[in-house]
Design a protein around this motif. Structure first.
Motif, PDB file in Angstrom:
ATOM      1  N   ILE A 443       0.943  -1.118   0.031  1.00  0.00           N
ATOM      2  CA  ILE A 443       0.025  -0.056   0.019  1.00  0.00           C
ATOM      3  C   ILE A 443       1.048   1.257   0.021  1.00  0.00           C
ATOM      4  CG2 ILE A 443      -1.833  -1.021   1.134  1.00  0.00           C
ATOM      5  CD1 ILE A 443      -1.011   0.510   3.716  1.00  0.00           C
ATOM      6  N   PRO A 444       0.427   2.433  -0.618  1.00  0.00           N
ATOM      7  CA  PRO A 444       1.090   3.717  -0.741  1.00  0.00           C
ATOM      8  C   PRO A 444       0.913   4.270   0.498  1.00  0.00           C
ATOM      9  CG  PRO A 444      -1.032   3.739  -1.793  1.00  0.00           C
ATOM     10  CD  PRO A 444      -0.683   2.414  -1.458  1.00  0.00           C
ATOM     11  N   VAL A 445       1.849   4.724   1.295  1.00  0.00           N
ATOM     12  CA  VAL A 445       2.040   5.509   2.338  1.00  0.00           C
ATOM     13  C   VAL A 445       2.212   7.173   2.313  1.00  0.00           C
ATOM     14  CG1 VAL A 445       2.789   3.629   3.830  1.00  0.00           C
ATOM     15  CG2 VAL A 445       4.578   5.074   2.677  1.00  0.00           C
ATOM     16  N   ASP A 446       2.399   7.195   1.035  1.00  0.00           N
ATOM     17  CA  ASP A 446       2.579   8.740   0.536  1.00  0.00           C
ATOM     18  C   ASP A 446       2.173   8.929  -0.897  1.00  0.00           C
ATOM     19  OD1 ASP A 446       4.771   8.000  -0.955  1.00  0.00           O
ATOM     20  OD2 ASP A 446       6.025   8.546   0.485  1.00  0.00           O
ATOM     21  N   ASP A 447       2.272   9.964  -1.549  1.00  0.00           N
ATOM     22  CA  ASP A 447       1.918  10.248  -2.872  1.00  0.00           C
ATOM     23  C   ASP A 447       2.962  10.213  -3.902  1.00  0.00           C
ATOM     24  OD1 ASP A 447       2.675  12.758  -2.237  1.00  0.00           O
ATOM     25  OD2 ASP A 447       0.629  13.696  -2.725  1.00  0.00           O
ATOM     26  N   VAL A 448       4.290   9.788  -3.508  1.00  0.00           N
ATOM     27  CA  VAL A 448       5.443  10.134  -4.213  1.00  0.00           C
ATOM     28  C   VAL A 448       6.176   8.639  -4.351  1.00  0.00           C
ATOM     29  CG1 VAL A 448       5.857  12.244  -3.485  1.00  0.00           C
ATOM     30  CG2 VAL A 448       7.029  10.467  -2.150  1.00  0.00           C
ATOM     31  N   GLY A 449       5.566   7.440  -4.032  1.00  0.00           N
ATOM     32  CA  GLY A 449       5.868   6.181  -4.440  1.00  0.00           C
ATOM     33  C   GLY A 449       6.482   5.229  -3.359  1.00  0.00           C
ATOM     34  N   THR A 450       6.170   5.747  -2.317  1.00  0.00           N
ATOM     35  CA  THR A 450       6.751   5.077  -1.073  1.00  0.00           C
ATOM     36  C   THR A 450       5.694   3.862  -0.942  1.00  0.00           C
ATOM     37  OG1 THR A 450       8.030   6.550  -0.077  1.00  0.00           O
ATOM     38  CG2 THR A 450       7.660   4.633   1.173  1.00  0.00           C
ATOM     39  N   PHE A 451       5.872   2.613  -0.943  1.00  0.00           N
ATOM     40  CA  PHE A 451       5.070   1.528  -0.684  1.00  0.00           C
ATOM     41  C   PHE A 451       5.368   0.525   0.416  1.00  0.00           C
ATOM     42  CE2 PHE A 451       3.666   3.005  -4.389  1.00  0.00           C
ATOM     43  CZ  PHE A 451       2.329   2.669  -4.836  1.00  0.00           C
ATOM     44  N   CYS A 452       4.654   0.171   1.245  1.00  0.00           N
ATOM     45  CA  CYS A 452       5.190  -0.879   2.356  1.00  0.00           C
ATOM     46  C   CYS A 452       4.205  -1.970   2.613  1.00  0.00           C
ATOM     47  CB  CYS A 452       4.666  -0.165   4.008  1.00  0.00           C
ATOM     48  SG  CYS A 452       5.694   1.182   4.056  1.00  0.00           S
ATOM     49  N   PHE A 453       4.759  -3.138   2.948  1.00  0.00           N
ATOM     50  CA  PHE A 453       4.167  -4.356   3.005  1.00  0.00           C
ATOM     51  C   PHE A 453       2.976  -4.270   4.240  1.00  0.00           C
ATOM     52  CE2 PHE A 453       4.780  -9.057   4.685  1.00  0.00           C
ATOM     53  CZ  PHE A 453       4.440  -9.528   3.573  1.00  0.00           C
ATOM     54  N   ALA A 454       1.883  -4.359   3.724  1.00  0.00           N
ATOM     55  CA  ALA A 454       0.770  -4.151   4.978  1.00  0.00           C
ATOM     56  C   ALA A 454       0.434  -5.123   5.739  1.00  0.00           C
ATOM     57  CB  ALA A 454      -0.328  -3.662   3.926  1.00  0.00           C
ATOM     58  N   PHE A 455       1.596  -5.600   6.659  1.00  0.00           N
ATOM     59  CA  PHE A 455       1.182  -6.358   7.565  1.00  0.00           C
ATOM     60  C   PHE A 455       2.129  -5.939   8.865  1.00  0.00           C
ATOM     61  CE2 PHE A 455       0.160  -8.754   3.919  1.00  0.00           C
ATOM     62  CZ  PHE A 455      -0.728  -9.721   4.233  1.00  0.00           C
ATOM     63  N   ALA A 456       1.824  -6.360   9.914  1.00  0.00           N
ATOM     64  CA  ALA A 456       2.672  -6.085  11.136  1.00  0.00           C
ATOM     65  C   ALA A 456       2.432  -7.066  12.149  1.00  0.00           C
ATOM     66  CB  ALA A 456       2.002  -4.881  11.778  1.00  0.00           C
ATOM     67  N   SER A 457       3.467  -6.977  13.087  1.00  0.00           N
ATOM     68  CA  SER A 457       3.472  -8.159  14.135  1.00  0.00           C
ATOM     69  C   SER A 457       2.732  -7.649  15.209  1.00  0.00           C
ATOM     70  CB  SER A 457       5.069  -8.231  14.596  1.00  0.00           C
ATOM     71  OG  SER A 457       5.581  -6.982  14.905  1.00  0.00           O
ATOM     72  N   SER A 458       2.426  -8.793  16.081  1.00  0.00           N
ATOM     73  CA  SER A 458       1.756  -8.542  17.374  1.00  0.00           C
ATOM     74  C   SER A 458       2.528  -9.233  18.581  1.00  0.00           C
ATOM     75  CB  SER A 458       0.343  -9.502  17.031  1.00  0.00           C
ATOM     76  OG  SER A 458      -0.470  -9.185  18.308  1.00  0.00           O
ATOM     77  N   SER A 459       2.548  -8.834  19.312  1.00  0.00           N
ATOM     78  CA  SER A 459       3.266  -9.212  20.536  1.00  0.00           C
ATOM     79  C   SER A 459       2.423 -10.222  21.385  1.00  0.00           C
ATOM     80  CB  SER A 459       3.635  -8.207  21.632  1.00  0.00           C
ATOM     81  OG  SER A 459       2.592  -7.406  22.119  1.00  0.00           O
ATOM     82  N   SER A 460       0.919 -10.047  21.281  1.00  0.00           N
ATOM     83  CA  SER A 460       0.038 -11.189  21.739  1.00  0.00           C
ATOM     84  C   SER A 460       0.167 -12.334  20.789  1.00  0.00           C
ATOM     85  CB  SER A 460      -1.301 -10.476  21.908  1.00  0.00           C
ATOM     86  OG  SER A 460      -2.094 -10.446  20.560  1.00  0.00           O
ATOM     87  N   GLY A 461      -0.888 -13.223  21.243  1.00  0.00           N
ATOM     88  CA  GLY A 461      -0.959 -14.583  20.281  1.00  0.00           C
ATOM     89  C   GLY A 461      -2.046 -14.347  19.547  1.00  0.00           C
ATOM     90  N   LEU A 462      -2.468 -13.278  19.681  1.00  0.00           N
ATOM     91  CA  LEU A 462      -3.962 -13.028  18.604  1.00  0.00           C
ATOM     92  C   LEU A 462      -3.469 -12.601  17.238  1.00  0.00           C
ATOM     93  CD1 LEU A 462      -7.030 -12.550  18.404  1.00  0.00           C
ATOM     94  CD2 LEU A 462      -6.600 -10.378  19.049  1.00  0.00           C
TER      95      LEU A 462
END
Length: 491
Positions: A443-462
């Protein structure tokens, strides 16, 4: 022997593909993959979408106030209504995509923290339902990003005569409420605040009624049942519980228990309130379970497309041709919809992660929740690290850049027309595999071409499957039979 069946409707769409596998043995098996391991992702088009400006002239605003929920056809026993474009509802002060993104991530962090706290304490199940007469019906879903809520909105009529209101839909909440006059504390909303004095069908609920007894945080004031809901991120609503008429298109539903909020605060800017779609008996779905079987289907609009999604209720709303996965019940958290996730894949290869990482244990901890209110999918740290590293290993041709917000894997794609990226897949218990469109994981995080892998870690087991990963895919909940379906339609 493996028997493979690929959904024919999805084969016409090269982005979203569902595969169903069954085995003649009881041991877990990984089916041969019948979809491409890589896909092309249009960078120029996605960046252009971040620069679309919402229309805010007076004519546009008047069109919004005059939107008619009575449009639509009643065919096959369900309502198909005129779609509402998400960009039509916008009261945001800033059109800057980067600002919207960071605001959305801040809200998302609070949402996830609240869910983890709530689930660690366990949920209290409410019992019983209210009597209704209703057939299949539906309404339009629009993105709430521009409104400041970061969620998805549906337009309904409240009261008699019906007053049109935008409300947030939330699959993890168990109450329906709107802001009400007199309002001692109200945030800004798009529509005029609902006035119960102007509704012929409004009826306050007495303190001793069975409906009042179902509330987790019920109270009594001047003989009327009071309610209070806190969402854990500083958002809350307090007021009076009432029975009221709600209108969806040409369908009228009487005696729905709703909260009439006189004191409200939080992340609901733009919306009049919230339509709880959770699994508890006080949610909208729970209250109508006797007539609809607890079934509903939704398609969340894809970001930046200018199109809209849909929300439909009733047994007739269950699609033919969906890939169904078991719905798992957690007695400690009956509001939430858990699914059996057995693993994840990158580029057609299953990442070596133990299924136990995703399992709901006997104490009600862990598991995988489908949540419309969470934006970014969260995985336990061990699973996320392996998942992310597998993605990085197959994107060495793309230039990396520094971390942004909650994302630690980002790319500088400025100047690229399109890029070739590996597929990202969810492996569900029982065999179905859901392969995501590229726009659902980069997903784009700005309008100039920076894209990020749209997942994140969770410190819980959920684990949480968020709305970014759900966008554009038809998702159906059949609570009566215990299944969640994916496809066959895209939106």
């Amino acid at each position: 022997m493996l028997i493979m069946a690929v959904l024919p409707l999805l084969l016409m769409n090269p982005i979203l593909i569902l595969t169903i596998a069954t085995s003649t043995t009881s041991s877990p098996t990984t089916p041969s993959l019948s979809y491409p391991n890589f896909q092309q992702f249009n960078i120029n088009e996605t960046i252009a979408e971040t620069k679309l400006k919402p229309i805010k002239d007076s004519k546009h605003q008047q069109e919004l106030y005059n939107l008619d929920e009575n449009h639509g056809d009643n065919t096959d026993g369900k309502w198909r209504l005129q779609l509402v474009h998400r960009d039509k509802v916008s009261i945001a002060n800033s059109n800057d995509h980067k600002t919207h993104f960071h605001d959305r991530m801040k809200r998302d962090l609070k949402r996830v923290a609240a869910l983890v706290r709530r689930l660690s304490k366990g949920g209290a199940a409410a019992a019983g339902v209210v009597d209704f007469e209703v057939e299949g019906f539906g309404s339009d879903v629009v993105s709430g990003m521009d409104q400041g809520s970061g969620e998805y909105f549906v337009r309904i009529g409240v009261g008699s005569p019906p007053r049109s209101q935008y409300v947030v839909i939330d699959s993890g909440s168990d109450i329906v409420w709107v802001q009400c006059q007199p309002c001692s504390q109200c945030y800004h909303q798009f529509d005029p605040v609902f006035d119960p004095a102007a509704s012929a069908s409004y009826a306050g609920v007495s303190c001793g009624s069975s409906v009042c007894n179902r509330l987790d945080n019920g109270g009594c004031h001047a003989g009327r049942c009071g309610y209070e809901v806190s969402y854990g991120d500083g958002s809350y609503t307090k007021g009076t519980l009432a029975l009221e008429t709600l209108t969806f298109g040409r369908t009228t539903i009487r005696n729905v228990a709703i909260g009439c909020g006189h004191k409200n605060q939080g992340m609901f800017v733009g919306a009049a309130g919230l339509l709880g779609l959770g699994g508890g008996s006080m949610s909208f779905v729970g209250q109508l379970s006797g007539q609809t079987g607890g079934t509903f289907s939704y398609c969340l609009v894809s970001r930046g497309t200018g199109s809209a999604g849909s929300l439909e209720f009733g047994r007739e709303a269950m699609p033919v041709g969906a890939a169904w996965v078991p719905l798992i019940r957690n007695s400690r958290a009956p509001s939430f919809y858990y699914v059996g996730l057995s693993g994840v894949g990158i580029g057609g290869l299953r990442v070596p992660i133990s299924e136990d990482v995703f399992r709901l244990n006997e104490l009600g901890s862990g598991g995988v929740v489908m949540d419309t209110g969470t934006a970014v999918t969260r995985l336990p740290t061990l699973a996320y690290n392996a998942f992310r590293d597998a993605f990085i290993s197959q994107t060495t041709n793309l230039p990396r850049t520094s971390a942004v917000s909650i994302f630690d894997t980002c790319y500088d794609l400025n100047g690229f027309v399109s890029v070739r990226v590996p597929t990202v897949s969810f492996y569900f218990s029982g065999g179905p595999i859901l392969t995501l469109p590229a726009r659902n994981f980069l997903i784009p995080v700005d309008d100039v071409g920076t894209f990020c892998f749209a997942f994140a870690s969770s410190s819980s087991g959920l684990s949480i499957i968020g709305n970014i990963q759900q966008e554009g895919i038809q998702i159906s909940v059949d609570a009566a039979n215990g299944f969640v379906g994916f496809g066959p339609n895209v939106c």
